[in-house]
Design a protein around this motif. Structure first.
Motif, PDB file in Angstrom:
ATOM      1  N   TYR A   1       0.830  -1.210   0.000  1.00 41.57           N
ATOM      2  CA  TYR A   1       0.000   0.000   0.000  1.00 41.57           C
ATOM      3  C   TYR A   1       0.866   1.262   0.000  1.00 41.57           C
ATOM      4  O   TYR A   1       2.024   1.241   0.391  1.00 41.57           O
ATOM      5  N   ARG A   2       0.238   2.350  -0.410  1.00 35.11           N
ATOM      6  CA  ARG A   2       0.778   3.678  -0.169  1.00 35.11           C
ATOM      7  C   ARG A   2      -0.393   4.595   0.115  1.00 35.11           C
ATOM      8  O   ARG A   2      -1.561   4.244  -0.148  1.00 35.11           O
ATOM      9  N   GLY A   3      -0.117   5.745   0.669  1.00 35.41           N
ATOM     10  CA  GLY A   3      -1.172   6.712   0.928  1.00 35.41           C
ATOM     11  C   GLY A   3      -1.322   7.657  -0.239  1.00 35.41           C
ATOM     12  O   GLY A   3      -0.341   8.233  -0.715  1.00 35.41           O
ATOM     13  N   ASP A   4      -2.558   7.830  -0.716  1.00 34.96           N
ATOM     14  CA  ASP A   4      -2.794   8.717  -1.852  1.00 34.96           C
ATOM     15  C   ASP A   4      -4.233   9.222  -1.785  1.00 34.96           C
ATOM     16  O   ASP A   4      -4.957   8.934  -0.823  1.00 34.96           O
ATOM     17  N   SER A   5      -4.659   9.923  -2.818  1.00 31.78           N
ATOM     18  CA  SER A   5      -5.988  10.523  -2.785  1.00 31.78           C
ATOM     19  C   SER A   5      -6.811  10.184  -4.020  1.00 31.78           C
ATOM     20  O   SER A   5      -7.661  10.970  -4.443  1.00 31.78           O
TER      21      SER A   5
ATOM     22  N   PRO B   1      -9.288   3.040  -9.762  1.00 31.29           N
ATOM     23  CA  PRO B   1      -8.028   2.486 -10.253  1.00 31.29           C
ATOM     24  C   PRO B   1      -7.332   3.468 -11.205  1.00 31.29           C
ATOM     25  O   PRO B   1      -7.960   4.028 -12.097  1.00 31.29           O
ATOM     26  N   THR B   2      -6.043   3.669 -10.992  1.00 34.86           N
ATOM     27  CA  THR B   2      -5.315   4.713 -11.708  1.00 34.86           C
ATOM     28  C   THR B   2      -3.883   4.278 -11.967  1.00 34.86           C
ATOM     29  O   THR B   2      -3.202   3.782 -11.062  1.00 34.86           O
TER      30      THR B   2
ATOM     31  N   VAL C   1      -4.137   2.839  -0.689  1.00 33.35           N
ATOM     32  CA  VAL C   1      -4.355   2.262  -2.015  1.00 33.35           C
ATOM     33  C   VAL C   1      -3.320   1.161  -2.218  1.00 33.35           C
ATOM     34  O   VAL C   1      -2.152   1.312  -1.834  1.00 33.35           O
ATOM     35  N   SER C   2      -3.735   0.033  -2.779  1.00 31.36           N
ATOM     36  CA  SER C   2      -2.764  -1.017  -3.104  1.00 31.36           C
ATOM     37  C   SER C   2      -2.083  -0.651  -4.411  1.00 31.36           C
ATOM     38  O   SER C   2      -2.704  -0.099  -5.321  1.00 31.36           O
ATOM     39  N   ILE C   3      -0.776  -0.926  -4.477  1.00 29.82           N
ATOM     40  CA  ILE C   3      -0.013  -0.566  -5.679  1.00 29.82           C
ATOM     41  C   ILE C   3       0.600  -1.825  -6.277  1.00 29.82           C
ATOM     42  O   ILE C   3       1.044  -2.734  -5.578  1.00 29.82           O
ATOM     43  N   TRP C   4       0.600  -1.856  -7.614  1.00 27.99           N
ATOM     44  CA  TRP C   4       1.033  -3.023  -8.385  1.00 27.99           C
ATOM     45  C   TRP C   4       1.996  -2.536  -9.450  1.00 27.99           C
ATOM     46  O   TRP C   4       1.599  -1.843 -10.392  1.00 27.99           O
TER      47      TRP C   4
ATOM     48  N   GLY D   1       9.613   3.015 -10.891  1.00 32.33           N
ATOM     49  CA  GLY D   1       8.815   2.962 -12.105  1.00 32.33           C
ATOM     50  C   GLY D   1       7.336   3.223 -11.853  1.00 32.33           C
ATOM     51  O   GLY D   1       6.911   3.553 -10.744  1.00 32.33           O
ATOM     52  N   HIS D   2       6.542   3.073 -12.895  1.00 28.68           N
ATOM     53  CA  HIS D   2       5.121   3.345 -12.775  1.00 28.68           C
ATOM     54  C   HIS D   2       4.393   2.123 -12.226  1.00 28.68           C
ATOM     55  O   HIS D   2       4.916   1.011 -12.214  1.00 28.68           O
ATOM     56  N   PHE D   3       3.194   2.357 -11.762  1.00 31.06           N
ATOM     57  CA  PHE D   3       2.401   1.304 -11.134  1.00 31.06           C
ATOM     58  C   PHE D   3       0.934   1.629 -11.286  1.00 31.06           C
ATOM     59  O   PHE D   3       0.559   2.765 -11.630  1.00 31.06           O
ATOM     60  N   ILE D   4       0.092   0.643 -11.053  1.00 27.65           N
ATOM     61  CA  ILE D   4      -1.345   0.898 -11.006  1.00 27.65           C
ATOM     62  C   ILE D   4      -1.793   0.800  -9.558  1.00 27.65           C
ATOM     63  O   ILE D   4      -1.320  -0.075  -8.815  1.00 27.65           O
ATOM     64  N   ALA D   5      -2.638   1.716  -9.161  1.00 28.54           N
ATOM     65  CA  ALA D   5      -3.108   1.789  -7.775  1.00 28.54           C
ATOM     66  C   ALA D   5      -4.615   1.566  -7.730  1.00 28.54           C
ATOM     67  O   ALA D   5      -5.357   2.052  -8.588  1.00 28.54           O
ATOM     68  N   PHE D   6      -5.051   0.820  -6.707  1.00 26.46           N
ATOM     69  CA  PHE D   6      -6.472   0.543  -6.482  1.00 26.46           C
ATOM     70  C   PHE D   6      -6.854   1.014  -5.079  1.00 26.46           C
ATOM     71  O   PHE D   6      -6.210   0.610  -4.099  1.00 26.46           O
ATOM     72  N   PRO D   7      -7.902   1.849  -4.935  1.00 25.69           N
ATOM     73  CA  PRO D   7      -8.379   2.179  -3.588  1.00 25.69           C
ATOM     74  C   PRO D   7      -8.687   0.914  -2.800  1.00 25.69           C
ATOM     75  O   PRO D   7      -9.062  -0.118  -3.378  1.00 25.69           O
ATOM     76  N   ASP D   8      -8.532   0.980  -1.478  1.00 25.11           N
ATOM     77  CA  ASP D   8      -8.631  -0.248  -0.676  1.00 25.11           C
ATOM     78  C   ASP D   8     -10.030  -0.851  -0.642  1.00 25.11           C
ATOM     79  O   ASP D   8     -10.190  -1.981  -0.192  1.00 25.11           O
ATOM     80  N   ARG D   9     -11.024  -0.157  -1.156  1.00 26.55           N
ATOM     81  CA  ARG D   9     -12.356  -0.782  -1.226  1.00 26.55           C
ATOM     82  C   ARG D   9     -12.369  -1.953  -2.221  1.00 26.55           C
ATOM     83  O   ARG D   9     -13.299  -2.767  -2.212  1.00 26.55           O
TER      84      ARG D   9
END
Length: 206
Positions: free
Chosen positions: A62-66, A70-71, A129-132, A178-186
């Motif tokens: 995870y990381r903290g974001d706003s 999915p982004t 948000v989970s990051i991949w 590098g870049h990643f895709i993030a998903f809110p924890d819901r």
């Protein structure tokens, strides 16, 4: 829980939205994706060893974001910015770590982003948000002593490119680049279900 129809590998590779979304340079929060679009990108581009680490540990990075959806994200590395931790000592620590990591390490503070396997720690920086990672040359670094990079000691041991499952299970911070895709924890429940359905032949191996 958000209901979703999982995409076949054929539909992932031929989906018309995939090329403009994945290959375009993205700024933070620039493209709000549906869950299925996010899964399509994850399935095509997330390195298999990272997905296997999540499968084996049952834990996310995870990381903290706003973000609210999915982004794909490619934020500027900020570990050398005094404002990131509000501490010049932190800048000195990461500068020291930059020099201490082996030259062969592809991830280091100058190009890295820190995530954590502890959701509560991520929430100190924003919404969890989970990051991949989406970098085909994915590598990672984590602190062997303690759970955090900073506060920490640059002379401590740091693990490069090994033990991802152990780091996730232990709730460690993990540095990636590098870049990643993030998903809110819901979306955590759906993502766990998705990982449980995956077999090695359903992903492209990087």
């Amino acid at each position: 829980m958000v209901k979703s129809t999982f995409l076949s590998r054929r539909s992932v590779l031929s989906a018309p939205f995939l090329t403009p979304i994945f290959h375009q340079e993205h700024k933070v929060g620039s493209s709000c994706l549906t869950f299925d679009q996010g899964i399509a990108i994850l399935r095509q581009a997330c390195p298999l060893n990272f997905v296997k680490g999540v499968q084996e540990s049952g834990r996310f990075l995870y990381r903290g974001d706003s973000i609210s959806c999915p982004t794909v994200m490619n934020p500027e590395p900020d570990l050398f910015f005094p404002g990131t931790y509000g501490s010049q000592e932190a800048v000195e620590f990461f500068s020291c770590l930059e020099q201490r990591l082996p030259p062969s390490s592809r991830v280091r503070p100058s190009n890295g982003h820190i995530g954590t396997a502890t959701k509560e720690d991520a929430r100190a920086w924003g919404d969890a948000v989970s990051i991949w990672p989406l970098d085909p040359r994915f590598e990672y670094v984590w602190p062997k002593t303690g759970s955090l990079f900073f506060p920490g000691n640059c002379s401590d041991d740091f693990v490069v490119g090994q033990g991802l499952t152990e780091a996730l299970v232990s709730g460690k911070e993990i540095m990636i680049s590098g870049h990643f895709i993030a998903f809110p924890d819901r979306f955590d429940g759906e993502l766990l279900r998705y990982c449980g359905l995956l077999g090695e032949d359903s992903l492209q191996i990087h």
